[in-house]
Design a protein around this motif. Structure first.
Motif, PDB file in Angstrom:
ATOM      1  N   ALA A 106       0.571  -1.206  -0.107  1.00 57.97           N
ATOM      2  CA  ALA A 106      -0.014  -0.090   0.146  1.00 57.97           C
ATOM      3  C   ALA A 106       0.916   1.354   0.097  1.00 57.97           C
ATOM      4  CB  ALA A 106      -0.812  -0.108   1.377  1.00 57.97           C
ATOM      5  N   GLU A 107       0.317   2.509  -0.053  1.00 59.61           N
ATOM      6  CA  GLU A 107       0.970   3.764   0.113  1.00 59.61           C
ATOM      7  C   GLU A 107       1.613   3.985   1.301  1.00 59.61           C
ATOM      8  OE1 GLU A 107      -0.535   6.995  -2.012  1.00 59.61           O
ATOM      9  OE2 GLU A 107      -2.360   5.752  -2.822  1.00 59.61           O
ATOM     10  N   PRO A 108       2.554   4.523   1.560  1.00 60.82           N
ATOM     11  CA  PRO A 108       3.528   5.115   0.407  1.00 60.82           C
ATOM     12  C   PRO A 108       4.404   4.154  -0.351  1.00 60.82           C
ATOM     13  CG  PRO A 108       4.660   5.279   2.424  1.00 60.82           C
ATOM     14  CD  PRO A 108       3.343   4.719   2.875  1.00 60.82           C
ATOM     15  N   TYR A 109       4.075   4.090  -1.841  1.00 65.76           N
ATOM     16  CA  TYR A 109       4.727   2.959  -2.440  1.00 65.76           C
ATOM     17  C   TYR A 109       6.255   3.268  -2.536  1.00 65.76           C
ATOM     18  CZ  TYR A 109      -0.104   2.152  -4.205  1.00 65.76           C
ATOM     19  OH  TYR A 109      -1.174   1.914  -4.317  1.00 65.76           O
ATOM     20  N   PRO A 110       7.069   2.189  -2.476  1.00 69.51           N
ATOM     21  CA  PRO A 110       8.371   2.342  -2.849  1.00 69.51           C
ATOM     22  C   PRO A 110       8.512   2.395  -4.147  1.00 69.51           C
ATOM     23  CG  PRO A 110       8.026  -0.153  -2.666  1.00 69.51           C
ATOM     24  CD  PRO A 110       6.770   0.835  -2.313  1.00 69.51           C
ATOM     25  N   THR A 111       9.982   2.843  -4.483  1.00 70.72           N
ATOM     26  CA  THR A 111      10.314   2.790  -5.877  1.00 70.72           C
ATOM     27  C   THR A 111      10.366   0.974  -6.420  1.00 70.72           C
ATOM     28  OG1 THR A 111      12.786   2.413  -5.651  1.00 70.72           O
ATOM     29  CG2 THR A 111      11.897   4.599  -5.957  1.00 70.72           C
ATOM     30  N   TRP A 112      10.146   1.001  -7.608  1.00 71.52           N
ATOM     31  CA  TRP A 112      10.074  -0.597  -7.978  1.00 71.52           C
ATOM     32  C   TRP A 112      10.721  -0.909  -9.302  1.00 71.52           C
ATOM     33  CZ3 TRP A 112       6.604  -3.562  -4.574  1.00 71.52           C
ATOM     34  CH2 TRP A 112       6.535  -4.896  -4.713  1.00 71.52           C
ATOM     35  N   THR A 113      11.469  -1.566  -9.534  1.00 74.53           N
ATOM     36  CA  THR A 113      12.196  -1.970 -10.753  1.00 74.53           C
ATOM     37  C   THR A 113      11.595  -3.378 -11.030  1.00 74.53           C
ATOM     38  OG1 THR A 113      13.748  -0.653 -10.554  1.00 74.53           O
ATOM     39  CG2 THR A 113      14.187  -2.053 -12.216  1.00 74.53           C
ATOM     40  N   ILE A 114      11.189  -3.836 -12.349  1.00 66.64           N
ATOM     41  CA  ILE A 114      10.744  -5.144 -12.581  1.00 66.64           C
ATOM     42  C   ILE A 114      11.498  -5.630 -13.876  1.00 66.64           C
ATOM     43  CG2 ILE A 114       8.636  -6.457 -13.541  1.00 66.64           C
ATOM     44  CD1 ILE A 114       6.869  -4.224 -12.194  1.00 66.64           C
ATOM     45  N   ILE A 115      12.370  -6.654 -13.766  1.00 67.43           N
ATOM     46  CA  ILE A 115      13.170  -7.105 -14.810  1.00 67.43           C
ATOM     47  C   ILE A 115      12.640  -8.494 -15.181  1.00 67.43           C
ATOM     48  CG2 ILE A 115      15.475  -7.875 -15.068  1.00 67.43           C
ATOM     49  CD1 ILE A 115      16.338  -5.746 -12.855  1.00 67.43           C
ATOM     50  N   GLY A 116      12.500  -8.728 -16.445  1.00 64.52           N
ATOM     51  CA  GLY A 116      12.365 -10.154 -17.172  1.00 64.52           C
ATOM     52  C   GLY A 116      13.707 -10.911 -17.170  1.00 64.52           C
ATOM     53  N   VAL A 117      13.479 -12.122 -16.656  1.00 69.32           N
ATOM     54  CA  VAL A 117      14.806 -12.814 -16.847  1.00 69.32           C
ATOM     55  C   VAL A 117      14.348 -14.306 -17.366  1.00 69.32           C
ATOM     56  CG1 VAL A 117      15.778 -11.842 -14.710  1.00 69.32           C
ATOM     57  CG2 VAL A 117      14.282 -13.835 -14.440  1.00 69.32           C
ATOM     58  N   SER A 118      15.501 -14.878 -17.836  1.00 65.16           N
ATOM     59  CA  SER A 118      15.210 -16.259 -18.574  1.00 65.16           C
ATOM     60  C   SER A 118      14.760 -17.383 -17.682  1.00 65.16           C
ATOM     61  CB  SER A 118      16.380 -16.686 -19.472  1.00 65.16           C
ATOM     62  OG  SER A 118      17.527 -16.753 -18.855  1.00 65.16           O
ATOM     63  N   GLY A 119      15.227 -17.242 -16.392  1.00 65.11           N
ATOM     64  CA  GLY A 119      15.025 -18.484 -15.258  1.00 65.11           C
ATOM     65  C   GLY A 119      15.609 -17.824 -14.149  1.00 65.11           C
ATOM     66  N   LEU A 120      15.063 -18.578 -12.837  1.00 67.23           N
ATOM     67  CA  LEU A 120      15.420 -18.299 -11.565  1.00 67.23           C
ATOM     68  C   LEU A 120      16.036 -19.590 -11.091  1.00 67.23           C
ATOM     69  CD1 LEU A 120      12.571 -16.407 -10.457  1.00 67.23           C
ATOM     70  CD2 LEU A 120      14.834 -15.333 -10.789  1.00 67.23           C
ATOM     71  N   ALA A 121      16.555 -19.788  -9.767  1.00 69.36           N
ATOM     72  CA  ALA A 121      17.296 -20.719  -9.183  1.00 69.36           C
ATOM     73  C   ALA A 121      16.842 -22.025  -9.333  1.00 69.36           C
ATOM     74  CB  ALA A 121      17.652 -20.399  -7.626  1.00 69.36           C
ATOM     75  N   SER A 122      15.377 -22.249  -9.061  1.00 66.53           N
ATOM     76  CA  SER A 122      14.826 -23.497  -9.061  1.00 66.53           C
ATOM     77  C   SER A 122      13.711 -23.574 -10.185  1.00 66.53           C
ATOM     78  CB  SER A 122      14.252 -23.905  -8.138  1.00 66.53           C
ATOM     79  OG  SER A 122      15.075 -24.230  -6.883  1.00 66.53           O
ATOM     80  N   PRO A 123      13.523 -24.846 -10.939  1.00 65.51           N
ATOM     81  CA  PRO A 123      12.486 -24.796 -11.941  1.00 65.51           C
ATOM     82  C   PRO A 123      11.290 -24.661 -11.543  1.00 65.51           C
ATOM     83  CG  PRO A 123      14.117 -26.739 -12.243  1.00 65.51           C
ATOM     84  CD  PRO A 123      14.693 -25.865 -11.078  1.00 65.51           C
ATOM     85  N   GLY A 124      10.401 -24.016 -11.964  1.00 69.16           N
ATOM     86  CA  GLY A 124       9.281 -23.504 -11.368  1.00 69.16           C
ATOM     87  C   GLY A 124       8.946 -22.368 -10.686  1.00 69.16           C
ATOM     88  N   LEU A 125      10.085 -21.670 -10.507  1.00 67.67           N
ATOM     89  CA  LEU A 125      10.147 -20.313  -9.903  1.00 67.67           C
ATOM     90  C   LEU A 125       9.882 -19.270 -11.074  1.00 67.67           C
ATOM     91  CD1 LEU A 125      12.970 -20.308  -7.193  1.00 67.67           C
ATOM     92  CD2 LEU A 125      10.579 -20.390  -6.729  1.00 67.67           C
ATOM     93  N   LEU A 126       8.835 -18.381 -10.558  1.00 64.36           N
ATOM     94  CA  LEU A 126       8.260 -17.576 -11.668  1.00 64.36           C
ATOM     95  C   LEU A 126       8.763 -15.821 -11.170  1.00 64.36           C
ATOM     96  CD1 LEU A 126       4.833 -18.776 -12.010  1.00 64.36           C
ATOM     97  CD2 LEU A 126       6.885 -19.185 -13.437  1.00 64.36           C
ATOM     98  N   VAL A 127       9.129 -15.605  -9.823  1.00 60.36           N
ATOM     99  CA  VAL A 127       9.340 -14.383  -9.349  1.00 60.36           C
ATOM    100  C   VAL A 127      10.292 -14.394  -7.966  1.00 60.36           C
ATOM    101  CG1 VAL A 127       7.532 -14.174  -7.704  1.00 60.36           C
ATOM    102  CG2 VAL A 127       8.394 -12.185  -8.822  1.00 60.36           C
ATOM    103  N   GLU A 128      11.331 -13.493  -8.108  1.00 59.25           N
ATOM    104  CA  GLU A 128      12.078 -13.351  -7.067  1.00 59.25           C
ATOM    105  C   GLU A 128      12.088 -11.780  -6.760  1.00 59.25           C
ATOM    106  OE1 GLU A 128      16.802 -13.877  -5.601  1.00 59.25           O
ATOM    107  OE2 GLU A 128      15.743 -15.366  -7.065  1.00 59.25           O
ATOM    108  N   ILE A 129      11.981 -11.719  -5.266  1.00 60.40           N
ATOM    109  CA  ILE A 129      11.820  -9.745  -5.212  1.00 60.40           C
ATOM    110  C   ILE A 129      12.956  -9.597  -3.917  1.00 60.40           C
ATOM    111  CG2 ILE A 129      10.124  -8.210  -3.980  1.00 60.40           C
ATOM    112  CD1 ILE A 129       7.911 -10.139  -4.821  1.00 60.40           C
ATOM    113  N   ARG A 130      13.747  -8.628  -4.154  1.00 62.23           N
ATOM    114  CA  ARG A 130      14.719  -8.167  -3.231  1.00 62.23           C
ATOM    115  C   ARG A 130      14.282  -6.597  -2.855  1.00 62.23           C
ATOM    116  NH1 ARG A 130      17.895  -4.413  -4.428  1.00 62.23           N
ATOM    117  NH2 ARG A 130      19.363  -4.991  -2.652  1.00 62.23           N
ATOM    118  N   ALA A 131      14.319  -6.165  -1.757  1.00 62.28           N
ATOM    119  CA  ALA A 131      13.961  -5.068  -1.142  1.00 62.28           C
ATOM    120  C   ALA A 131      15.112  -4.559  -0.200  1.00 62.28           C
ATOM    121  CB  ALA A 131      12.552  -5.179  -0.376  1.00 62.28           C
TER     122      ALA A 131
END
Length: 144
Positions: A106-131
């Motif tokens: 919710a507000e106040p919203y942080p800055t947010w960068t969204i990056i497309g990748v070809s894969g993550l650490a394990s098969p089946g993972l669709l998103v990873e979020i760092r903050a």
């Protein structure tokens, strides 16, 4: 400069058996330095170690893990100042990600960068979020 590592207890109900990844891969869940909390990339793996099929559930789990790390430091999601998320098949999964994110951030919203990748650490993972979050002694500036 004081740097402090934030540990997630092994019996933590949000992380469950996934806390073993910190030792297995040699990294910290989060580190406090210069009035900021740097949170490592979190993924949507359930506490039992399984990976849900849906982007919505994976996003919610990853954000709940961030929320839990913040809670361990007496912060909440409003302390977030900068977030980066990495997405597999971004065009397909972005709408579900945005819907889950809308429910938890919710507000106040942080800055947010969204990056497309070809894969993550394990098969089946669709998103990873760092903050990055700011402690109250490092006030967040607002627009004038």
């Amino acid at each position: 400069m004081t740097v402090r590592t934030i540990e997630v207890p092994e019996d933590n109900s949000v992380f469950g058996k996934t806390t073993s990844a910190f030792a297995d891969f040699g990294y910290s869940a989060a580190v406090r330095a210069h009035g900021l909390l740097f949170i490592a990339g979190t993924i949507g793996r359930r506490a039992d170690g399984t990976i849900p099929d849906s982007i919505e559930e994976q996003t919610e789990i990853a954000l709940r893990k961030i929320e839990e790390i913040l809670r361990l430091e007496n912060l909440d999601m409003s302390a977030l100042v900068d977030v980066t998320s990495y997405h597999v098949d971004i065009r397909r999964h972005l709408p579900g990600f945005v819907e889950a994110k809308r429910r938890l951030v919710a507000e106040p919203y942080p800055t947010w960068t969204i990056i497309g990748v070809s894969g993550l650490a394990s098969p089946g993972l669709l998103v990873e979020i760092r903050a990055t979050a700011a402690y109250p002694d490092a006030p967040r500036r607002t627009a004038h």
